[in-house]
Design a protein around this motif. Structure first.
Motif, PDB file in Angstrom:
ATOM      1  N   LEU A 206       0.828  -1.234   0.016  1.00 40.12           N
ATOM      2  CA  LEU A 206       0.002   0.121   0.032  1.00 40.12           C
ATOM      3  C   LEU A 206       0.943   1.403   0.032  1.00 40.12           C
ATOM      4  CD1 LEU A 206      -3.022  -0.489   2.321  1.00 40.12           C
ATOM      5  CD2 LEU A 206      -2.970   0.146  -0.191  1.00 40.12           C
ATOM      6  N   ILE A 207       1.915   1.039   0.861  1.00 37.57           N
ATOM      7  CA  ILE A 207       2.623   2.168   0.824  1.00 37.57           C
ATOM      8  C   ILE A 207       3.510   2.653  -0.721  1.00 37.57           C
ATOM      9  CG2 ILE A 207       4.880   3.363   1.559  1.00 37.57           C
ATOM     10  CD1 ILE A 207       4.669   1.532   4.173  1.00 37.57           C
ATOM     11  N   VAL A 208       3.668   1.811  -1.412  1.00 37.21           N
ATOM     12  CA  VAL A 208       4.524   2.013  -2.484  1.00 37.21           C
ATOM     13  C   VAL A 208       3.211   2.574  -3.473  1.00 37.21           C
ATOM     14  CG1 VAL A 208       5.475   0.774  -4.598  1.00 37.21           C
ATOM     15  CG2 VAL A 208       6.165   0.001  -2.320  1.00 37.21           C
ATOM     16  N   ILE A 209       2.145   1.970  -3.591  1.00 39.74           N
ATOM     17  CA  ILE A 209       1.012   2.302  -4.556  1.00 39.74           C
ATOM     18  C   ILE A 209       0.639   3.701  -4.319  1.00 39.74           C
ATOM     19  CG2 ILE A 209      -1.215   2.091  -5.231  1.00 39.74           C
ATOM     20  CD1 ILE A 209      -0.822  -0.896  -4.806  1.00 39.74           C
ATOM     21  N   CYS A 210       0.417   4.091  -2.808  1.00 36.71           N
ATOM     22  CA  CYS A 210       0.169   5.553  -2.583  1.00 36.71           C
ATOM     23  C   CYS A 210       1.228   6.458  -3.012  1.00 36.71           C
ATOM     24  CB  CYS A 210      -0.306   5.584  -0.947  1.00 36.71           C
ATOM     25  SG  CYS A 210      -1.631   4.606  -0.636  1.00 36.71           S
ATOM     26  N   GLY A 211       2.508   6.157  -2.527  1.00 39.91           N
ATOM     27  CA  GLY A 211       3.564   6.988  -2.950  1.00 39.91           C
ATOM     28  C   GLY A 211       3.547   7.310  -4.625  1.00 39.91           C
ATOM     29  N   GLY A 212       3.357   6.071  -5.350  1.00 46.09           N
ATOM     30  CA  GLY A 212       3.468   6.240  -6.729  1.00 46.09           C
ATOM     31  C   GLY A 212       2.273   7.088  -7.179  1.00 46.09           C
ATOM     32  N   ALA A 213       1.165   6.931  -6.697  1.00 44.23           N
ATOM     33  CA  ALA A 213      -0.123   7.735  -7.120  1.00 44.23           C
ATOM     34  C   ALA A 213       0.058   9.261  -6.690  1.00 44.23           C
ATOM     35  CB  ALA A 213      -1.319   7.151  -6.345  1.00 44.23           C
ATOM     36  N   TYR A 214       0.902   9.625  -5.630  1.00 46.14           N
ATOM     37  CA  TYR A 214       1.146  10.861  -5.218  1.00 46.14           C
ATOM     38  C   TYR A 214       2.000  11.505  -6.344  1.00 46.14           C
ATOM     39  CZ  TYR A 214       3.209  14.687  -2.498  1.00 46.14           C
ATOM     40  OH  TYR A 214       3.958  15.964  -2.141  1.00 46.14           O
ATOM     41  N   LYS A 215       3.042  10.684  -6.768  1.00 44.66           N
ATOM     42  CA  LYS A 215       4.108  11.233  -7.820  1.00 44.66           C
ATOM     43  C   LYS A 215       3.242  11.621  -9.107  1.00 44.66           C
ATOM     44  CE  LYS A 215       8.304  11.866  -6.511  1.00 44.66           C
ATOM     45  NZ  LYS A 215       8.956  13.100  -6.628  1.00 44.66           N
ATOM     46  N   LEU A 216       2.343  10.592  -9.456  1.00 41.61           N
ATOM     47  CA  LEU A 216       1.883  10.717 -10.632  1.00 41.61           C
ATOM     48  C   LEU A 216       0.888  12.101 -10.792  1.00 41.61           C
ATOM     49  CD1 LEU A 216       0.879   7.218 -11.939  1.00 41.61           C
ATOM     50  CD2 LEU A 216       2.614   8.659 -12.687  1.00 41.61           C
ATOM     51  N   ALA A 293       6.945   6.059 -11.777  1.00 43.16           N
ATOM     52  CA  ALA A 293       6.685   7.597 -11.376  1.00 43.16           C
ATOM     53  C   ALA A 293       7.746   8.013 -10.573  1.00 43.16           C
ATOM     54  CB  ALA A 293       5.347   7.752 -10.620  1.00 43.16           C
ATOM     55  N   ALA A 294       8.521   7.005  -9.702  1.00 41.64           N
ATOM     56  CA  ALA A 294       9.567   7.728  -8.881  1.00 41.64           C
ATOM     57  C   ALA A 294      10.989   7.769  -9.440  1.00 41.64           C
ATOM     58  CB  ALA A 294       9.684   7.058  -7.477  1.00 41.64           C
ATOM     59  N   SER A 303      19.625   0.292  -9.828  1.00 44.33           N
ATOM     60  CA  SER A 303      19.278   0.171  -8.259  1.00 44.33           C
ATOM     61  C   SER A 303      19.366  -1.511  -8.182  1.00 44.33           C
ATOM     62  CB  SER A 303      17.876   0.514  -7.905  1.00 44.33           C
ATOM     63  OG  SER A 303      17.334   0.150  -6.698  1.00 44.33           O
ATOM     64  N   GLU A 304      20.166  -1.769  -6.965  1.00 46.44           N
ATOM     65  CA  GLU A 304      20.235  -3.049  -6.325  1.00 46.44           C
ATOM     66  C   GLU A 304      18.942  -3.617  -5.778  1.00 46.44           C
ATOM     67  OE1 GLU A 304      22.471  -5.765  -5.667  1.00 46.44           O
ATOM     68  OE2 GLU A 304      23.435  -4.925  -7.539  1.00 46.44           O
ATOM     69  N   ALA A 305      18.234  -2.383  -5.068  1.00 46.52           N
ATOM     70  CA  ALA A 305      16.995  -2.782  -4.436  1.00 46.52           C
ATOM     71  C   ALA A 305      16.003  -1.776  -4.874  1.00 46.52           C
ATOM     72  CB  ALA A 305      17.363  -2.992  -3.084  1.00 46.52           C
ATOM     73  N   VAL A 306      15.430  -2.064  -5.736  1.00 48.09           N
ATOM     74  CA  VAL A 306      14.365  -1.159  -6.213  1.00 48.09           C
ATOM     75  C   VAL A 306      13.469  -0.204  -5.343  1.00 48.09           C
ATOM     76  CG1 VAL A 306      13.041  -2.475  -7.265  1.00 48.09           C
ATOM     77  CG2 VAL A 306      12.919  -0.343  -8.210  1.00 48.09           C
ATOM     78  N   ALA A 307      12.989  -1.163  -4.322  1.00 46.51           N
ATOM     79  CA  ALA A 307      11.909  -0.557  -3.384  1.00 46.51           C
ATOM     80  C   ALA A 307      12.798   0.318  -2.564  1.00 46.51           C
ATOM     81  CB  ALA A 307      11.252  -1.622  -2.600  1.00 46.51           C
ATOM     82  N   VAL A 308      14.037   0.196  -2.141  1.00 51.72           N
ATOM     83  CA  VAL A 308      14.813   1.124  -1.324  1.00 51.72           C
ATOM     84  C   VAL A 308      15.031   2.591  -2.142  1.00 51.72           C
ATOM     85  CG1 VAL A 308      16.779   1.571  -0.190  1.00 51.72           C
ATOM     86  CG2 VAL A 308      15.724  -0.924   0.006  1.00 51.72           C
ATOM     87  N   PHE A 310      13.195   3.764  -4.341  1.00 53.26           N
ATOM     88  CA  PHE A 310      11.877   4.289  -4.447  1.00 53.26           C
ATOM     89  C   PHE A 310      11.623   5.027  -3.081  1.00 53.26           C
ATOM     90  CE2 PHE A 310       7.252   3.956  -3.203  1.00 53.26           C
ATOM     91  CZ  PHE A 310       6.587   4.588  -4.352  1.00 53.26           C
ATOM     92  N   GLY A 311      11.952   4.248  -1.921  1.00 50.23           N
ATOM     93  CA  GLY A 311      11.381   4.979  -0.515  1.00 50.23           C
ATOM     94  C   GLY A 311      12.476   6.277  -0.343  1.00 50.23           C
ATOM     95  N   ASN A 312      13.777   6.101  -0.619  1.00 50.54           N
ATOM     96  CA  ASN A 312      14.665   7.379  -0.655  1.00 50.54           C
ATOM     97  C   ASN A 312      14.042   8.377  -1.511  1.00 50.54           C
ATOM     98  OD1 ASN A 312      16.242   5.816   0.763  1.00 50.54           O
ATOM     99  ND2 ASN A 312      17.794   5.346  -0.708  1.00 50.54           N
ATOM    100  N   ARG A 313      13.253   8.248  -2.444  1.00 52.06           N
ATOM    101  CA  ARG A 313      12.718   9.261  -3.408  1.00 52.06           C
ATOM    102  C   ARG A 313      11.689   9.889  -2.785  1.00 52.06           C
ATOM    103  NH1 ARG A 313      15.299   8.468  -8.470  1.00 52.06           N
ATOM    104  NH2 ARG A 313      17.304   8.140  -7.687  1.00 52.06           N
TER     105      ARG A 313
END
Ligand code: ARG
Length: 502
Positions: A206-216, A293-294, A303-308, A310-313
């Protein structure tokens, strides 16, 4: 009533042994006297529609969606093609699972492929399946997930450079030992870990999806445009890209392993599949859009760990949330995988298809410790000698041989058992299609880029026959095995479940 809950029930007393030496049960089993056979595991029908969906979704969402998107992008060369492959993998999993729904409602015993091969082709192919899944499939799942866990755990501390691989491997080994401990300690603890960690995994999604939606909504859509520019991938590259994607979807057949525990399986098995798999497909599609989006495709590949990344961005001061939730999610997945592996091992060895010792249970803890330890040792070796990508290819290649085999089993049984009750019947085109695609998935990478590993895998599967004929078919047991079994029984304090009703 020393062992009122003989077997692997999730409920009931955990430490009911009063004899503090714990050898009461042991002595009995070794002498083989005075024990009445117990009707071993009484699996209660506890899984309803909701838990059915949770069992599918909770297994499918593991490490893949947090690790694979980069690999898939490398293999396909463009955002558009890789997105299509993500959707196609979801579709293929759904079609495969619908065919499994017919198989699972027709033969309602647990064990999935094992049971269906037994029905359609007889004992040798069923044995080969249990041979490969205990020695290769389940341990490699465990190794891949623990390596992903370690990558994220280490990445959290060395954010801007690649973590040293020796450290990652050590952390992965620590994870295996921890999960082994949890599952040897108690079935209830294993279940609790599973539930808590499944919830955490959904939060991460959910965090990833909401973060992405916000960026979009902020207008960051540039990486989603011109999605198809890039080199055209070869057919073999597409097949290995499928391997990467299908790993993230693996687990779509998970409910078929526990059919005996589903309430009203002829309704709830197909329903859970029809709800669960599209749900996961939707999550994965949205997560992929969120990543783009990020960050740019190039950043994603690097990126070695794409979700990380993403989180940093996106998450700013809360960026630590991302590696934390992914480590939790992968830890939970690995726990569930070992849990299931122990049960599969237990079932197949109970049928006389694997070593007896692997079906034994700890005298006080009532956990299938030998099977769990055995799996963990193989998984640890895989962690030491493999990399995530090589293991995923190896796993998918082998797994899809058997998924294809299950489609063949369905088709064969339409002819050999035409009048068998089929509460849920798929249109025949579905298994045919999945069979064709799985043949492609198995053959294309070999033709495109012959690698000796594929040959090893095939040899390994067939090597099972060398063991099948003397040890299963003819029932021979080498003399020294009795001594080994006895020694391991004393060392691990384990007994056959048939001696546990007292
Ligand atoms: N799909 C999961 C992931 O992305 C892996 C599931 C492993 N398979 C299984 N049957 N436990 O990590």
């Amino acid at each position: 009533t020393t062992y009122s809950n003989g077997g692997l029930g999730a409920e009931g007393p955990e430490t009911t042994e009063t004899d503090s030496s714990g050898t009461g049960g042991m002595r009995k089993s070794l002498e083989g006297s005075g024990s009445t056979p117990n009707d071993i595991v009484h699996l209660k029908r506890r899984v309803g529609l909701f838990s059915g969906v949770a069992l599918i979704v909770g297994t499918m969402i593991g490490s893949g969606i947090f690790v694979s998107p980069s690999g898939l992008l490398v293999r396909t060369g463009s955002v558009g093609v890789s997105f299509l492959i993500w959707l196609a993998c979801g579709m293929l999993s759904l079609l495969g699972a619908l065919a499994y729904a017919e198989l699972g409602t027709m033969n309602t015993s647990s064990g999935a492929e094992y049971a269906y091969f037994m029905d359609a082709f007889g004992a040798p192919p069923a044995f080969l399946f249990s041979w490969v899944s205990t020695l290769v499939l389940k341990p490699s799942q465990m190794a891949i997930i623990c390596l992903s866990f370690a990558q994220y755990a280490v990445e959290a501390f060395v954010s801007e450079c690649d973590p040293p691989s020796a450290v990652v491997k050590m952390v992965a080994l620590v994870a295996i030992v921890m999960i082994l401990f949890v599952n040897c300690y108690s079935v209830n603890l294993g279940m609790a870990v599973q539930n808590i960690f499944t919830a955490a995994k959904l939060v991460a999604v959910l965090i990833v999806i909401c973060g992405g939606a916000y960026k979009l909504f902020q207008g960051n859509t540039q990486h989603l445009q011109n999605a198809f520019t890039g080199p055209t991938p070869s057919l073999g590259a597409i097949a290995t890209a499928f391997y990467t994607g299908l790993w993230a979807y693996d687990g779509w057949n998970n409910l078929n392993y526990v059919t005996e525990e589903i309430r009203n399986p002829s309704k709830n098995l197909p329903r859970s599949i029809i709800i669960g798999i599209p749900l996961v497909t939707l999550c994965y599609a949205l997560i992929n859009v969120s990543y783009l989006a990020a960050m740019s495709p190039t950043e994603m590949v690097e990126s070695e760990a794409v979700a990380v990344t993403f989180g940093n961005r996106i998450l700013g001061a809360m960026a630590w949330l991302m590696p934390l939730s992914v480590t939790i999610s992968t830890f939970g997945s690995a726990n569930g995988t070992l849990f299931a592996a122990g049960r599969l091992c237990f079932a197949a060895s109970r049928e006389g298809h694997l070593l007896d010792i692997l079906s034994y249970v700890h005298v006080r803890r009532l956990t299938p410790a030998p099977g769990l330890i055995f799996h963990s040792l193989i998984a640890a070796a895989m962690v030491l000698y493999g990399t995530i990508d090589s293991l995923i290819d190896f796993f998918s290649f082998t797994a899809w041989i058997f998924y294809g085999g299950a489609m063949l089993a369905l088709l064969v049984m339409r002819y050999t058992k035409p009048n068998y009750p089929r509460p849920y019947k798929v249109p025949i085109i579905i298994p045919v299609l999945v069979l064709v695609i799985s043949s492609y998935l198995v053959v294309a990478p070999i033709i495109d880029k012959p690698q000796i590993e594929y040959l090893y895998a095939v040899f390994f599967i067939l090597a099972g026959l060398i063991f099948y004929v003397p040890f299963v078919k003819l029932g021979l047991t080498p003399k020294f095995m009795e001594k080994v079994t006895l020694f391991l029984q004393l060392l691990l304090e384990v007994v056959p479940t048939s001696t546990m009703a007292m």
